[in-house]
Design an enzyme around this catalytic site. Structure first.
Site, mmCIF file in Angstrom:
data_model
loop_
_atom_site.group_PDB
_atom_site.id
_atom_site.type_symbol
_atom_site.label_atom_id
_atom_site.label_comp_id
_atom_site.label_asym_id
_atom_site.label_seq_id
_atom_site.Cartn_x
_atom_site.Cartn_y
_atom_site.Cartn_z
ATOM 1 N N THR A 162 0.817 -1.224 0.000
ATOM 2 C CA THR A 162 0.000 0.000 0.000
ATOM 3 C C THR A 162 0.846 1.267 0.000
ATOM 4 O O THR A 162 0.334 2.336 -0.324
ATOM 5 C CB THR A 162 -0.956 0.038 1.216
ATOM 6 O OG1 THR A 162 -0.181 0.004 2.418
ATOM 7 C CG2 THR A 162 -1.933 -1.125 1.193
ATOM 8 N N HIS A 164 9.906 -1.351 1.982
ATOM 9 C CA HIS A 164 9.931 -1.441 3.449
ATOM 10 C C HIS A 164 9.813 -2.891 3.872
ATOM 11 O O HIS A 164 9.227 -3.717 3.166
ATOM 12 C CB HIS A 164 8.805 -0.604 4.080
ATOM 13 C CG HIS A 164 7.440 -0.889 3.536
ATOM 14 N ND1 HIS A 164 6.999 -0.390 2.331
ATOM 15 C CD2 HIS A 164 6.408 -1.628 4.035
ATOM 16 C CE1 HIS A 164 5.760 -0.794 2.110
ATOM 17 N NE2 HIS A 164 5.382 -1.557 3.129
#
Ligand code: AMP
Length: 116
Positions: free
Chosen positions: A97, A102
């Site tokens: 999203t 990450h």
């Protein structure tokens, strides 16, 4: 290169607040704003990369630094012994999203398998 519209670039630049648990010249770690486990930390490269698909052979040292930070976070958060899960969602079917690479570090409870 930093992307001015990227949420995590803005956190890395100090333009948006975050609960930072680790920071150096290349890598940052901060608490997820919507934790899915008692410990939920995001580890990011400061440099804007969209996902693991943006990594190149020359980024191997960066990946090594990221995983060194993951180990450091696990020690700091006292989950190194109990165990934890590292996840990097990529693309639509991966459930990504935020389009800045990450690594989620989840811990503090038993992780079920398979993920949903
Ligand atoms: P993913 O869905 O794998 O792309 O993960 C993005 C994560 O970023 C989600 O777990 C969100 O809760 C988290 N997140 C979104 N905005 C922020 C923010 N401002 N600070 C910290 N975590 C965030």
């Amino acid at each position: 290169m930093a992307d001015g519209d990227c949420l995590f670039c803005r956190i890395a630049a100090g333009e948006l607040p975050a609960k930072v648990v680790y920071s150096d010249d290349e890598v940052m770690a901060f608490r997820d704003v919507a934790p899915r486990a008692p410990i939920h930390v995001l580890v990011i490269p400061r440099r804007h990369l969209v996902s693991v698909m943006d990594l190149r052979d020359e980024d191997t040292p960066l990946l090594g630094r990221i995983f060194a930070v993951i180990r450091e976070v696990a020690r700091q958060e006292s989950i190194a012994q109990s165990g934890f899960r590292v996840v990097s969602n990529a693309g639509r079917d991966g459930g990504q999203t935020v389009d800045h690479l990450h690594f989620h570090v989840f811990g503090g409870r038993f992780m079920t398998w398979p993920p949903g």
